[in-house]
Design a protein around this motif. Structure first.
Motif, PDB file in Angstrom:
ATOM      1  N   SER B 320       0.987  -1.221  -0.111  1.00  0.00           N
ATOM      2  CA  SER B 320      -0.078  -0.235   0.139  1.00  0.00           C
ATOM      3  C   SER B 320       0.909   1.234   0.057  1.00  0.00           C
ATOM      4  O   SER B 320       0.600   2.472  -0.655  1.00  0.00           O
ATOM      5  CB  SER B 320      -0.998  -0.053   1.265  1.00  0.00           C
ATOM      6  OG  SER B 320      -0.247   0.216   2.413  1.00  0.00           O
ATOM      7  N   LEU B 323       1.711   1.936  -3.689  1.00  0.00           N
ATOM      8  CA  LEU B 323       0.388   2.447  -4.359  1.00  0.00           C
ATOM      9  C   LEU B 323       0.222   3.864  -3.821  1.00  0.00           C
ATOM     10  O   LEU B 323      -0.131   4.763  -4.943  1.00  0.00           O
ATOM     11  CB  LEU B 323      -0.776   1.668  -4.073  1.00  0.00           C
ATOM     12  CG  LEU B 323      -0.926   0.172  -4.698  1.00  0.00           C
ATOM     13  CD1 LEU B 323      -2.064  -0.665  -4.070  1.00  0.00           C
ATOM     14  CD2 LEU B 323      -0.778   0.010  -6.132  1.00  0.00           C
ATOM     15  N   LEU B 324       0.411   4.208  -2.763  1.00  0.00           N
ATOM     16  CA  LEU B 324       0.231   5.415  -2.206  1.00  0.00           C
ATOM     17  C   LEU B 324       1.238   6.373  -2.738  1.00  0.00           C
ATOM     18  O   LEU B 324       0.969   7.651  -3.376  1.00  0.00           O
ATOM     19  CB  LEU B 324       0.062   5.524  -0.880  1.00  0.00           C
ATOM     20  CG  LEU B 324      -0.071   7.038   0.050  1.00  0.00           C
ATOM     21  CD1 LEU B 324      -1.509   7.434  -0.478  1.00  0.00           C
ATOM     22  CD2 LEU B 324       0.068   6.840   1.472  1.00  0.00           C
ATOM     23  N   VAL B 362      -5.833   2.586  -0.248  1.00  0.00           N
ATOM     24  CA  VAL B 362      -5.635   2.063  -1.613  1.00  0.00           C
ATOM     25  C   VAL B 362      -6.650   1.843  -2.432  1.00  0.00           C
ATOM     26  O   VAL B 362      -6.605   2.229  -3.680  1.00  0.00           O
ATOM     27  CB  VAL B 362      -5.177   0.484  -1.325  1.00  0.00           C
ATOM     28  CG1 VAL B 362      -4.984  -0.420  -2.377  1.00  0.00           C
ATOM     29  CG2 VAL B 362      -3.833   0.361  -0.475  1.00  0.00           C
TER      30      VAL B 362
END
Ligand SMILES: Nc1ncnc2c1ncn2[C@@H]1O[C@H](COP(=O)(O)OP(=O)(O)O)[C@@H](O)[C@H]1O
Ligand SMILES: [Mg+2]
Lengths: 257, 387
Positions: B320, B323-324, B362
């Protein structure tokens, strides 16, 4: 006569479909051959088998004196064959320069040490290849040479086609396979593209080309010889003027059995 | 000529200002104790970033970073040192800070695998754990020098990870990801039933010591007492800097291009000579190596390892962060790791819901900004280079 590329009895099936049926096709060094035939006649499959994407179910392919029938795609590339794809296969988020460098793989130093530690030497190699890519792009579209670090995804289809051809040409291949390079272009754009390809060939006299193209004007103008496929079989071969009047060819295009 | 090129570079100022403001903000956030103040500070950050975005300032900052990265990188190291110096006697904050640094190293490793080569690894925490257990075992049973222990931690992570190579190379996309999940579960079970490794209780890890300098003792500079975590800060910062430079150079080389090419189109890449397996293996091993080193050091920092510290949930947190932050953008990873590690630690109220919150983050990111907080820019092989 020594051939640059020679396919003998090449066969490839997809389930019940025989996409290539006992095909013999030979290419002499430095010639431009047109590979024509109706949709689904096996032209793209021929390229895919030669470049190792699909295996052959029969027959053989030799290139430059070596048997490449079972060679992997990378091995075929290293032997000196470059191609474009009918449906464009560029890496859209990457820049024009990056996409062209993908085609230049064999001429770039791939060592970990060189790439990560010897940055001074890497920079020199980068600069040499940047000018090479730029010079090549300028042949096709000077405007694009100013945009080498823009993502390809933002460019119109015509430019993408040009970049794909540059990607195939940058490594100075012996044989170039062009799969409908002008798809989606207007008549004038197609003419311009072909002139550019001929111009590159004038610079590199060793270049041999097999071109798949639907625009017969193009085939007539730039090819020295044509091979006509229908249902994976070769139904005619010779200069365009000759095959164009062939009865079997005309029937194939009209869809007569 | 070089003067002309200098002039064409984006200015340094926006980057410096952004760094200075973030440093000040980070100090304020880390120093804040009252929950109301912390919530206020977080809300302020969200508003400030949105405002900067709409005013176009964020663009100026990112252009500044793109063109002046070498200089700004040094300023960023200085900024980290300022934060560490400010909290020189604060164990809690320094431990948190070191955790961020080491998690960043680990996510940089994941970034090579997923961000560049497109190989999803849902066992990041497992490889981190392999590094940490290496520290525990070697420091308990042997006298191997501790810097070497870090290296061995990395190599073991890479080696054990190579067990996954066959399925990762042979299966595609989601199936390869499933294999890494299975591996994470297997490893946890293995650690739990293995008595030599302490079973479910885990084991102690001796503190680091280099050339007789014991990292687990507080020390004094002048008359001022320093937290022993400052030792770990220095090593972690060195590790992060080295990793950052390595990942950057990797991206800005033909190898980075190879990894992008195979992620985006394996067929096209192999028609241009790319040996897909070779480069996937390189990315996977190198990524796990970095994660393992970070884990080995983290084991020493925490002084304790247990199977429960390296679960699938922790691996998800690492993904995550990726993704962040913005897949493929190392600066984005630094920012995202700070957010993901620091915020739940400061905001006691959300601690219990952290996994839920990350899941939400997410989903929101994938929906509204799939390229992450700081999207990856087009590759420039040399920052500020102009033809
Ligand atoms: N990957 C594939 N799977 C199944 N059938 C295929 C595949 N590739 C080609 N074919 C079939 O092989 C035949 C030849 O296709 P193709 O080589 O693409 O023709 P062309 O390029 O001449 O239009 C067609 O019948 C097509 O449906
Ligand atoms: Mg076709």
């Amino acid at each position: 006569m020594t051939y640059l590329l020679e396919a003998r009895g090449l066969t490839r099936k997809f389930g019940g479909v025989v996409a290539l049926d006992n095909l013999d096709l030979a290419v002499v060094p430095n010639e431009i051959i047109g590979l024509i035939g109706p949709n689904g006649s096996g032209k793209t499959t021929f390229f895919n088998v030669v470049t190792g994407i699909y295996g052959a179910h029969g027959g053989s392919v030799t290139f430059d004196g070596a048997d490449i029938t079972r060679a992997s795609s990378p091995a075929v590339y290293h032997a000196g064959i470059s191609r474009t794809f009918q449906r464009s296969r560029l890496s859209l988020p990457l820049s024009i320069f990056d996409n062209i460098m993908i085609g230049n793989h064999k001429r770039l130093n791939q060592g970990l040490w060189f790439n990560l530690i010897r940055r001074g030497e890497f920079k020199r190699e980068f600069e040499v290849n940047y000018s090479a890519a730029r010079t090549l792009v300028e042949v096709f579209e000077p405007q694009l040479a100013e945009r080498m670090f823009e993502p390809v995804g933002g460019l119109p289809m015509i430019h993408r086609r040009r970049i794909e051809i540059c990607r195939a040409l940058i490594n100075q291949p012996k044989l170039l396979l062009l799969d409908e390079p002008s798809a989606g272009m207007t008549h004038d754009e197609t003419k311009e593209l072909m002139d550019d390809i001929l111009q590159v060939r004038d610079l590199n006299r060793n270049l041999t080309i097999i071109i798949v193209e639907h625009e017969m004007g193009v085939i007539e103008r730039i090819t020295e010889r044509c091979v006509v496929l229908n249902f994976g079989r070769k139904i005619a071969e010779g200069p365009y003027r000759q095959v164009a009047v062939d009865r079997q060819v005309q029937e194939a295009y009209l869809g007569v059995e | 000529m070089s003067e002309v090129m200098q002039k064409m570079r984006a200015p340094l100022l926006p980057g410096v200002v952004a760094l200075a403001l973030s440093t000040a903000y980070l100090i304020a956030l880390l120093a804040a104790e009252k929950q109301a103040l912390i919530i206020g500070l977080l809300a302020f950050a969200v508003v400030a970033v949105l405002a900067a975005h709409y005013l176009g300032w964020l663009n100026l900052v990112s252009r500044s970073f793109a063109d002046q990265e070498d200089v700004l990188g040094i300023y960023a190291i200085l900024a980290a040192c300022v934060v560490a110096a400010f909290f020189h006697d604060n164990h809690f904050v320094l431990l948190l800070f070191v955790t961020v640094l080491l998690y960043t190293v680990a996510t940089l490793g994941l970034n090579i695998q997923f961000g560049y080569a497109g190989v999803l690894n849902f066992a990041g925490a497992s490889f981190f754990g392999i590094g940490a257990y290496t520290s525990a075992v070697l420091s308990t049973y042997t006298a191997v020098p501790h810097l070497l222990v870090l290296l061995i931690g990395g190599m073991l992570a890479a080696l054990i990870g190579s067990l996954l190579l066959v399925p990762v190379l042979r299966t595609r996309g989601h199936y390869a990801a499933l294999v890494t999940i299975a591996f994470a579960l297997l490893l946890k079970t293995f650690l739990e039933v293995n008595n030599v490794l302490g079973g479910p209780q885990g084991m102690q890890v001796k503190g680091m010591s280099i050339l007789g300098w014991s990292f687990n003792d507080n020390f004094e500079i002048g008359k001022i007492e320093m937290s022993f975590y400052l030792n770990y800060f220095v090593v972690s910062m060195l590790l992060l800097t080295g990793t950052f430079v390595l990942v950057r150079r990797l991206e800005r080389s033909w190898i980075g291009l190879n990894l992008d090419a195979l992620r985006l189109d394996e067929i096209a890449a192999s028609c241009f000579g790319l040996d897909i397996a070779r480069w996937k293996i390189t990315a996977f091993l190198l990524g796990n190596f970095l994660i393992g080193i970070a884990g080995a050091l983290f084991g020493m920092v925490g002084g304790f390892v247990a199977p429960n510290n390296y679960t699938f949930a922790d691996s998800l947190i690492m993904v995550s962060i990726l993704l962040l932050g913005g897949i493929g953008n190392p600066w984005g990873l630094v920012v995202a790791t700070f957010i993901v590690v620091v915020v739940p630690e400061k905001l006691q109220t959300i601690q219990e819901y952290r996994i839920l919150l990350f899941a939400l983050i997410v989903i929101m990111m994938l929906l509204f900004r799939p390229e992450g907080l700081l999207p990856r820019p087009v590759r420039r092989y040399f920052p500020g280079w102009r033809a």
